[in-house]
Write an enzyme that holds these catalytic residues in place. Sequence first.
Site, PDB file in Angstrom:
ATOM      1  N   GLU A  25       0.918  -1.076  -0.052  1.00 45.88           N
ATOM      2  CA  GLU A  25       0.050   0.087   0.077  1.00 45.88           C
ATOM      3  C   GLU A  25       0.805   1.090  -0.102  1.00 45.88           C
ATOM      4  OE1 GLU A  25      -3.182  -0.141   2.943  1.00 45.88           O
ATOM      5  OE2 GLU A  25      -3.357  -2.277   2.588  1.00 45.88           O
ATOM      6  N   CYS A  60      -1.778  -6.586   6.643  1.00 44.80           N
ATOM      7  CA  CYS A  60      -1.172  -7.842   6.157  1.00 44.80           C
ATOM      8  C   CYS A  60      -0.467  -8.522   7.238  1.00 44.80           C
ATOM      9  CB  CYS A  60      -0.420  -7.537   4.796  1.00 44.80           C
ATOM     10  SG  CYS A  60      -1.615  -7.330   3.506  1.00 44.80           S
TER      11      CYS A  60
HETATM   12  P1  NAD Z   1      -9.844  -4.750   1.640  1.00 46.97           P
HETATM   13  O1  NAD Z   1     -10.812  -5.201   2.939  1.00 46.97           O
HETATM   14  O2  NAD Z   1      -9.471  -3.588   1.313  1.00 46.97           O
HETATM   15  O3  NAD Z   1     -10.730  -5.532   0.352  1.00 46.97           O
HETATM   16  C1  NAD Z   1     -11.625  -6.630   0.442  1.00 46.97           C
HETATM   17  C2  NAD Z   1     -13.085  -6.131  -0.324  1.00 46.97           C
HETATM   18  O4  NAD Z   1     -13.764  -7.355  -0.613  1.00 46.97           O
HETATM   19  C3  NAD Z   1     -13.728  -5.272   0.360  1.00 46.97           C
HETATM   20  O5  NAD Z   1     -14.200  -4.222  -0.370  1.00 46.97           O
HETATM   21  C4  NAD Z   1     -14.904  -6.164   0.606  1.00 46.97           C
HETATM   22  O6  NAD Z   1     -16.337  -5.469   0.840  1.00 46.97           O
HETATM   23  C5  NAD Z   1     -15.045  -7.188  -0.532  1.00 46.97           C
HETATM   24  N1  NAD Z   1     -15.996  -8.512  -0.191  1.00 46.97           N
HETATM   25  C6  NAD Z   1     -15.783  -9.252   0.619  1.00 46.97           C
HETATM   26  N2  NAD Z   1     -16.857 -10.416   0.744  1.00 46.97           N
HETATM   27  C7  NAD Z   1     -17.166  -9.942  -0.616  1.00 46.97           C
HETATM   28  C8  NAD Z   1     -18.200 -10.737  -1.330  1.00 46.97           C
HETATM   29  N3  NAD Z   1     -18.686 -11.751  -1.086  1.00 46.97           N
HETATM   30  N4  NAD Z   1     -18.509 -10.240  -2.714  1.00 46.97           N
HETATM   31  C9  NAD Z   1     -17.916  -9.007  -3.314  1.00 46.97           C
HETATM   32  N5  NAD Z   1     -17.051  -8.358  -2.591  1.00 46.97           N
HETATM   33  C10 NAD Z   1     -16.621  -8.957  -1.239  1.00 46.97           C
HETATM   34  O7  NAD Z   1      -8.884  -5.917   1.567  1.00 46.97           O
HETATM   35  P2  NAD Z   1      -7.508  -5.812   0.824  1.00 46.97           P
HETATM   36  O8  NAD Z   1      -6.501  -5.249   1.592  1.00 46.97           O
HETATM   37  O9  NAD Z   1      -7.707  -5.466  -0.677  1.00 46.97           O
HETATM   38  O10 NAD Z   1      -7.059  -7.224   1.001  1.00 46.97           O
HETATM   39  C11 NAD Z   1      -7.504  -8.365   0.088  1.00 46.97           C
HETATM   40  C12 NAD Z   1      -6.717  -9.561   0.267  1.00 46.97           C
HETATM   41  O11 NAD Z   1      -5.492  -9.203  -0.463  1.00 46.97           O
HETATM   42  C13 NAD Z   1      -6.493 -10.054   1.638  1.00 46.97           C
HETATM   43  O12 NAD Z   1      -6.433 -11.393   1.657  1.00 46.97           O
HETATM   44  C14 NAD Z   1      -4.884  -9.468   1.820  1.00 46.97           C
HETATM   45  O13 NAD Z   1      -4.400 -10.183   2.971  1.00 46.97           O
HETATM   46  C15 NAD Z   1      -4.525  -9.656   0.796  1.00 46.97           C
HETATM   47  N6  NAD Z   1      -3.231  -8.598   0.446  1.00 46.97           N
HETATM   48  C16 NAD Z   1      -3.526  -7.481   0.711  1.00 46.97           C
HETATM   49  C17 NAD Z   1      -2.456  -6.437   0.413  1.00 46.97           C
HETATM   50  C18 NAD Z   1      -2.573  -5.025   0.960  1.00 46.97           C
HETATM   51  O14 NAD Z   1      -1.451  -4.258   1.028  1.00 46.97           O
HETATM   52  N7  NAD Z   1      -3.514  -4.606   1.183  1.00 46.97           N
HETATM   53  C19 NAD Z   1      -1.268  -6.969  -0.068  1.00 46.97           C
HETATM   54  C20 NAD Z   1      -1.301  -8.346  -0.615  1.00 46.97           C
HETATM   55  C21 NAD Z   1      -2.148  -9.152  -0.266  1.00 46.97           C
END
Ligand code: NAD
Length: 432
Positions: free
Chosen positions: A155, A260
């Site tokens: 991020e 994370c």
């Molecule tokens: P986030 O909370 O910002 O986004 C997740 C989204 O999924 C939310 O907007 C939520 O409303 C949506 N969602 C949940 N259930 C749903 C459904 N049934 N249908 C449609 N949408 C749905 O999370 P994020 O930071 O984007 O992280 C997502 C994944 O990626 C996690 O597993 C995280 O560990 C991984 N990840 C995150 C990062 C980071 O820097 N944020 C980096 C690498 C990996």
Amino acid sequence: MKIGVIGLGYVGLTTALSLAKLGFKVYGNDKDKEKMEKLKNGICPIYEPGLDELLVEMKEKGNIEFIDNISETIRISDVIFICVGTPTNEDGSPDLSQVEEVSRIIAENLNGYKLIVEKSTVPVQTAQWIKRTIKLYSHENAHFDVASNPEFLREGSALYDTFNPDRIVIGVESERAKEILLKIYEKINAPKLIVDVNTAEIIKHASNAFLAMKISFINMVSDLCEKTGADIKKVAEGIGYDRRIGREFLSAGVGYGGYCLPKDIRAFYYIGKIHNLDFSLLELVERINNSRIDRLMEKLKKALWHLKNKKIAIWGLSFKPNTDDIREAPSIKIVKRLINEEAIISAYDPKAMENFKKIFQNIQYGKDKYEVLKDAHALVILTEWDEFKSIDIQTIKKLMRTYIIVDGRNIFDCEIFRGQNIEYYPIGRTCI
Ligand code: NAD
């Protein structure tokens, strides 16, 4: 190739817009209606450098469409990226209910071959569970592959990282899935590591666990530096020159946070435990990280004696610079501790104040970094935003009640404050 992206958070939205930029037709879906409304109106729901401009550009080009109905999104897509959240349960185990829910909906809407790509960070063998779930809920001859393509973006530089990754990990079980993913990433110049799905899943958790371990390691060493008068910045430089160690992630400070590292280290520890393996190394990593909050509070109290009714100015609320994300940010724990001590808090962050206000309505917020300093007894720095790296000594002296700075991100040289009658307490160094 039509690509569906389910879950449009920090990862999903970046993925969707990047794939659109690469020329694919992308359909985005999120269950959060407010988020969808904003996206449909060309408003980016999160702060991430360059993302809002890319959203407008891709909408104008017609490369991205936001569809409220998840079933429709699945039916019109050839490839589906699962980018939903994977938070932690009370016991440290990963909560995979969002992944399971999406898998079931995919199963119910399979209308021909689809490649399902797991991008969310998940424990090893989750792809097997997705496969089983899809088979369980779909008709007998469902035609699909499940691949693991973990995300490594940071991020604050998510778009840059997506187009310039250190590597792309492709975990697949079939030649067809491999070819599709290689096609998708064809224009991105990075090593592409083709592995089996279990290996891909472990690569992600092991990477984050290692990064957290580096941070806790340097923080542990920083405690020793403080006790002995050594300088952690120089120690980090000295060890970082060793290519086997590397310079990144060796900044001592108030600890790691964000969505994370905290949850991934807990999940990886849990995975070890359910396989009867001793992953207690990771328990210590977390323990050292948690103790950063105590260290910082100790410093503040040592400088001010009692905190009751003392005004504490805070610079930085996001868990790192260039993001509005405050999930598991050290600022949350520090503010809670300050409230318990009955301190008066005045906080400023360039991008994260709106998110912070959702948790803490009753603290003061300033419109800029100097406004919060008025009559403050101490300044506490919790995020290393660039704008905090320059400081006007005369303004500090004009505004603050007592000249105390506790720097949880180690951003200043001691020299700046020498002879200025300002007490500066960094991490792992002694300046007074
Ligand atoms: P986030 O909370 O910002 O986004 C997740 C989204 O999924 C939310 O907007 C939520 O409303 C949506 N969602 C949940 N259930 C749903 C459904 N049934 N249908 C449609 N949408 C749905 O999370 P994020 O930071 O984007 O992280 C997502 C994944 O990626 C996690 O597993 C995280 O560990 C991984 N990840 C995150 C990062 C980071 O820097 N944020 C980096 C690498 C990996």
